[in-house]
Design a protein around this motif. Structure first.
Motif, PDB file in Angstrom:
ATOM      1  N   ILE A 159      69.146  48.821  41.125  1.00 51.23           N
ATOM      2  CA  ILE A 159      69.890  49.189  39.915  1.00 51.23           C
ATOM      3  C   ILE A 159      69.391  48.392  38.706  1.00 51.23           C
ATOM      4  O   ILE A 159      69.122  48.958  37.651  1.00 51.23           O
ATOM      5  N   THR A 160      69.233  47.072  38.880  1.00 52.10           N
ATOM      6  CA  THR A 160      68.786  46.271  37.728  1.00 52.10           C
ATOM      7  C   THR A 160      67.366  46.671  37.324  1.00 52.10           C
ATOM      8  O   THR A 160      67.065  46.782  36.135  1.00 52.10           O
ATOM      9  N   ALA A 161      66.519  46.919  38.318  1.00 53.49           N
ATOM     10  CA  ALA A 161      65.140  47.316  38.000  1.00 53.49           C
ATOM     11  C   ALA A 161      65.110  48.688  37.333  1.00 53.49           C
ATOM     12  O   ALA A 161      64.332  48.924  36.406  1.00 53.49           O
ATOM     13  N   GLY A 162      65.981  49.590  37.773  1.00 54.72           N
ATOM     14  CA  GLY A 162      65.939  50.966  37.285  1.00 54.72           C
ATOM     15  C   GLY A 162      66.630  51.196  35.952  1.00 54.72           C
ATOM     16  O   GLY A 162      66.286  52.118  35.225  1.00 54.72           O
ATOM     17  N   THR A 163      67.614  50.347  35.621  1.00 57.53           N
ATOM     18  CA  THR A 163      68.374  50.565  34.389  1.00 57.53           C
ATOM     19  C   THR A 163      68.005  49.596  33.281  1.00 57.53           C
ATOM     20  O   THR A 163      68.328  49.823  32.123  1.00 57.53           O
ATOM     21  N   GLY A 164      67.355  48.485  33.654  1.00 60.31           N
ATOM     22  CA  GLY A 164      67.080  47.450  32.654  1.00 60.31           C
ATOM     23  C   GLY A 164      68.295  46.577  32.376  1.00 60.31           C
ATOM     24  O   GLY A 164      68.254  45.680  31.540  1.00 60.31           O
ATOM     25  N   ILE A 165      69.392  46.853  33.071  1.00 64.65           N
ATOM     26  CA  ILE A 165      70.597  46.017  32.929  1.00 64.65           C
ATOM     27  C   ILE A 165      70.407  44.780  33.811  1.00 64.65           C
ATOM     28  O   ILE A 165      70.027  44.897  34.972  1.00 64.65           O
ATOM     29  N   SER A 166      70.650  43.587  33.252  1.00 63.01           N
ATOM     30  CA  SER A 166      70.371  42.355  33.990  1.00 63.01           C
ATOM     31  C   SER A 166      71.407  42.130  35.089  1.00 63.01           C
ATOM     32  O   SER A 166      72.485  42.730  35.075  1.00 63.01           O
ATOM     33  N   THR A 167      71.043  41.255  36.022  1.00 64.71           N
ATOM     34  CA  THR A 167      71.973  40.904  37.107  1.00 64.71           C
ATOM     35  C   THR A 167      73.285  40.381  36.532  1.00 64.71           C
ATOM     36  O   THR A 167      74.367  40.752  36.969  1.00 64.71           O
ATOM     37  N   LYS A 168      73.152  39.502  35.518  1.00 62.94           N
ATOM     38  CA  LYS A 168      74.348  38.914  34.896  1.00 62.94           C
ATOM     39  C   LYS A 168      75.260  40.001  34.326  1.00 62.94           C
ATOM     40  O   LYS A 168      76.466  39.998  34.539  1.00 62.94           O
ATOM     41  N   GLU A 169      74.654  40.936  33.589  1.00 60.75           N
ATOM     42  CA  GLU A 169      75.435  42.026  32.980  1.00 60.75           C
ATOM     43  C   GLU A 169      76.087  42.895  34.053  1.00 60.75           C
ATOM     44  O   GLU A 169      77.231  43.307  33.918  1.00 60.75           O
ATOM     45  N   LEU A 170      75.328  43.159  35.107  1.00 58.04           N
ATOM     46  CA  LEU A 170      75.843  44.020  36.179  1.00 58.04           C
ATOM     47  C   LEU A 170      77.081  43.386  36.824  1.00 58.04           C
ATOM     48  O   LEU A 170      78.070  44.070  37.094  1.00 58.04           O
ATOM     49  N   PHE A 171      77.015  42.070  37.039  1.00 57.60           N
ATOM     50  CA  PHE A 171      78.171  41.372  37.626  1.00 57.60           C
ATOM     51  C   PHE A 171      79.332  41.297  36.632  1.00 57.60           C
ATOM     52  O   PHE A 171      80.478  41.171  37.043  1.00 57.60           O
ATOM     53  N   ALA A 172      79.022  41.344  35.326  1.00 56.57           N
ATOM     54  CA  ALA A 172      80.090  41.336  34.329  1.00 56.57           C
ATOM     55  C   ALA A 172      80.730  42.725  34.214  1.00 56.57           C
ATOM     56  O   ALA A 172      81.940  42.845  34.058  1.00 56.57           O
TER      57      ALA A 172
END
Lengths: 166, 105
Positions: free
Chosen positions: B69-82
């Motif tokens: 997901i992080t690789a495919g969307t460009g959304i960082s791990t930190k943002e994803l957990f937020a």
């Protein structure tokens, strides 16, 4: 850390490449499932957070009975003779084989994996006694390590946690 | 397989509450499932993640892992957990109407 939430603490005591991954994989799975994660690095495990060492973790083929020749494409259960394993370059070869296999599976290198865990909220600590013994400071560690703590601190901060020793 | 009504639609779910058939999913269901997971409002970033997961699952047949997901969307791990606090792996898959993610990273 959320009150009453499930909490898993890992103690990483080994610095070999293959022993770096158990806590990283399980810790990441725990974070993904909403479980709090603490990782305490002690003894050789400090290599995993040592910024000078983390990219140079190795896997020695000597006395490793599970490491068979089939990793190199030779079928069957033929082992790597210890006498061959001691030859110069064999540790580098075994390390490269494992890194290639991990890469093919999409498993990130240890440094990147640690960063993912930190970003996901894992708390990383270095063992004070080992840090003193090896003459290290916080400057030697990768970003995201929260501090250098004593065994007693670790026991305090993992009250109620499930503890996994690696 | 048990069924339940989400946002006025009867859908099949497994024992853990994950939808069984991704084709039964719609955006109203996502909004309601998100609320059950404690996410009151789905922002454009949430939708970016959800839509990516649905596309990825449509192509591969399984829910993507967090790293995918992080690789495919460009959304960082930190943002994803937020965006999906306290357990994004299961939450994202559940809200997106997919099964539990397979794979370890």
């Amino acid at each position: 850390m959320t009150e009453g939430n499930r909490h898993i603490a890992f103690i990483c005591s080994k610095g070999n490449l293959d022993m770096a991954y158990p806590a990283l994989v399980m810790g990441w799975a725990a974070l993904g499932n909403g479980v709090d994660v603490t990782i305490f690095f002690t003894f050789w495990g400090l290599d995993l957070i040592n910024k000078h060492r983390v990219d140079h973790l190795e896997l020695p083929p000597v006395a490793n009975t599970s490491m068979k020749m089939n990793m190199m494409g030779i079928p069957g259960n033929l082992g790597i003779p210890n006498l061959v394993g001691v030859l110069p370059g064999m540790t580098a070869l075994a390390t490269k084989l494992m890194k290639d296999k991990m890469k093919a599976l999409g498993v990130p290198p240890v440094r990147e994996y640690l960063q993912m865990l930190v970003d996901g909220g894992a708390k990383l600590y270095a063992c004070k006694m080992t840090v003193d013994m090896m003459g290290l400071t916080m400057d030697d560690f990768v970003e995201g390590v929260q501090g250098i703590v004593t065994a007693s601190d670790f026991i305090d901060m993992t009250e109620g946690a499930q503890i996994i020793f690696i | 397989m048990p069924t339940r009504v989400i946002a006025g639609k009867t859908v099949e779910v497994d024992a853990e509450g994950f939808m069984v058939n991704p084709n039964e999913w719609n955006e109203a269901i996502a909004i309601e499932l998100a609320k059950e997971e404690g996410i009151e409002e789905l922002t454009p970033e949430h939708w970016k993640v959800i839509n990516f997961c649905r596309q990825s699952a449509g192509a591969t047949g399984k829910a993507p892992t967090l790293r995918t997901i992080t690789a495919g969307t460009g959304i960082s791990t930190k943002e994803l957990f937020a965006l999906f606090p306290k357990g994004p792996a299961k939450k994202v898959a559940r809200i997106a109407g997919l099964g539990k993610p397979e794979g370890c990273v």
